[in-house]
Enzyme design. Sequence first.
Site, PDB file in Angstrom:
ATOM      1  N   ARG A  55       0.826  -1.215   0.000  1.00  0.00           N
ATOM      2  CA  ARG A  55       0.000   0.000   0.000  1.00  0.00           C
ATOM      3  C   ARG A  55       0.856   1.258   0.000  1.00  0.00           C
ATOM      4  O   ARG A  55       0.644   2.172  -0.792  1.00  0.00           O
ATOM      5  CB  ARG A  55      -0.912  -0.003   1.220  1.00  0.00           C
ATOM      6  CG  ARG A  55      -1.806  -1.212   1.286  1.00  0.00           C
ATOM      7  CD  ARG A  55      -2.397  -1.319   2.679  1.00  0.00           C
ATOM      8  NE  ARG A  55      -3.340  -0.222   2.923  1.00  0.00           N
ATOM      9  CZ  ARG A  55      -4.626  -0.332   2.698  1.00  0.00           C
ATOM     10  NH1 ARG A  55      -5.134  -1.442   2.238  1.00  0.00           N
ATOM     11  NH2 ARG A  55      -5.428   0.677   2.939  1.00  0.00           N
ATOM     12  N   THR A  56       1.817   1.307   0.931  1.00  0.00           N
ATOM     13  CA  THR A  56       2.645   2.509   1.021  1.00  0.00           C
ATOM     14  C   THR A  56       3.491   2.666  -0.244  1.00  0.00           C
ATOM     15  O   THR A  56       3.652   3.763  -0.766  1.00  0.00           O
ATOM     16  CB  THR A  56       3.548   2.441   2.264  1.00  0.00           C
ATOM     17  OG1 THR A  56       2.724   2.227   3.403  1.00  0.00           O
ATOM     18  CG2 THR A  56       4.329   3.721   2.446  1.00  0.00           C
ATOM     19  N   ARG A 105      11.632   2.245   3.491  1.00  0.00           N
ATOM     20  CA  ARG A 105      10.879   1.485   4.505  1.00  0.00           C
ATOM     21  C   ARG A 105      11.840   0.438   5.042  1.00  0.00           C
ATOM     22  O   ARG A 105      12.469  -0.276   4.248  1.00  0.00           O
ATOM     23  CB  ARG A 105       9.675   0.831   3.830  1.00  0.00           C
ATOM     24  CG  ARG A 105       9.064  -0.367   4.557  1.00  0.00           C
ATOM     25  CD  ARG A 105       8.319   0.000   5.829  1.00  0.00           C
ATOM     26  NE  ARG A 105       7.187   0.863   5.652  1.00  0.00           N
ATOM     27  CZ  ARG A 105       5.916   0.443   5.670  1.00  0.00           C
ATOM     28  NH1 ARG A 105       5.633  -0.815   5.856  1.00  0.00           N
ATOM     29  NH2 ARG A 105       4.934   1.302   5.500  1.00  0.00           N
ATOM     30  N   HIS A 135       6.317   6.981  10.984  1.00  0.00           N
ATOM     31  CA  HIS A 135       5.742   6.828   9.653  1.00  0.00           C
ATOM     32  C   HIS A 135       5.100   8.178   9.312  1.00  0.00           C
ATOM     33  O   HIS A 135       3.887   8.316   9.289  1.00  0.00           O
ATOM     34  CB  HIS A 135       4.698   5.702   9.670  1.00  0.00           C
ATOM     35  CG  HIS A 135       4.265   5.240   8.307  1.00  0.00           C
ATOM     36  ND1 HIS A 135       4.651   5.865   7.151  1.00  0.00           N
ATOM     37  CD2 HIS A 135       3.468   4.217   7.940  1.00  0.00           C
ATOM     38  CE1 HIS A 135       4.107   5.234   6.127  1.00  0.00           C
ATOM     39  NE2 HIS A 135       3.387   4.237   6.567  1.00  0.00           N
TER      40      HIS A 135
END
Lengths: 323, 181
Positions: A55-56, A105, A135
């Site tokens: 998703r990110t 990430r 985040h």
Amino acid sequence: MTRHLLSCEDLTAEDAILILDTAKRLGELSTGPMRKLPTLRGRTVVNLFFEDSTRTRISFEAAAKRLSADVINFAAKGSSVEKGESLKDTAMTLEAMGADAVVIRHPASGAPYRLANAGWIGGSVINAGDGTHAHPTQALLDAYTMRDHLRGGTGDLQGLRVCIVGDILHSRVARSNVSLLTTLGADVTLVAPPTLLPIGVEEWPAKISYSLDDHLPETDALMMLRVQNERMNSAYFPSAREYSRRYGLTASRMSRMPEHSIVLHPGPINRGMEIASEVADSPRAVIIEQVRNGVITRMAVLYLLLGGSESGLGDLVDEEATA
Amino acid sequence: MNLPAHRVVLDASDISRSVTRIAHEILEDSKGANDVVILGIPNRGVHLAHRIGGLIETFEGREIPVGSLDVTMFRDDLRRGKLRSLEPTNIPACGIEDRLVVLVDDVLYSGRTVRAALDALGEFGRPRAVRLAVLVDRGHRELPIRADFVGKNLPTSRSETIRVRLREVDDTDEVVLEATS
């Protein structure tokens, strides 16, 4: 001048509002049949993901592509990292390829900080989640969504009552949100069983509670965190059912919240666990909007860090437009 | 000491007459402004757009769609300067598809803002035609762009600065030529 976005602690209220305002403007430019904005043409953004996060990653990828940047996706799985390459050597490889920004990430808290400050690369570093630390773009898109619904889309979040419910202990989303939301003037309450609160949480600028029911009538924005499957059998709570009964958001619980209130969730959601299906599908749940806002917020961050000759965060000079 | 010389080249009544004339010219050029959409370029172009739109409404007795178009993301000189903050974009509900779009800005200089605006328009549709209205044309074009409606042609030197002040943001209406030596 801040060239990087590493954590929400680095953002002043002014910076945060500038990012949110920029995202709003970008949303206005993206109403019609969305095409690419030419702004970052010729710039290279690397998505460096040492942890799976579809998703990110696709959100950052969409954001960079809409700004016409070239995007390189570097997933640690099946890459040179599995062959034992260190972060330093990976970074220097990306630098040699001419990365203007690295979106990272990493499972280790602090990896983005190391990448930004070790002198390995000259570009901007954007933290897309590191360990249990931070985040920041998730917090920014959450703040954007709250401001859009509850503050008319402008200014700060002074006096907004926000509850964050769930696994605070392992949540970088909660940490970044507490920091950003309080910078913007919101009152944050953390709701969780004692086993899912970190040591030292009483030092955070937030109230602590063990009972969700106590706070429902006084909540403007309720943020449900995902209960990560890997924690379910780790003795943080007796059973999934018991957690769900005490901390899950059901329709009857939602009905005790104010009319105007909204429900957020960083996704992916566990229907029937922390959030009931009918709640997730109700108009008060803004989960899908959060996804849309995630793209424009990340576009705003990329624009502010890469758009001008130097970063716009920390010191923006708004020149008189010369026709 | 060498103070910069200031000279008011347009005062409030000059500006008012120019804006009124431009409104009449747009009306005449578009044969009644039936499909006109007026889009101002932030910041001051937006206020001028609203003035012009308001005047046409008074002349014609019906509503004229007026909006704003931020062109920052489409500029070709972004990387040369400090970061520019974004301004509101507000396209009227009728859209711009097959409309006659009149872009409004305060000063026409290099023409690069207008080029960016033409690109930005493409995000929202394909107008029937695009016209350009400016309060001041100061020359020194770097691109083959010209204005259709001009408040005042003002020959300047590149070392001079034109400041447009409008009462909506600056509490006064005037155009000042500043010669910085």
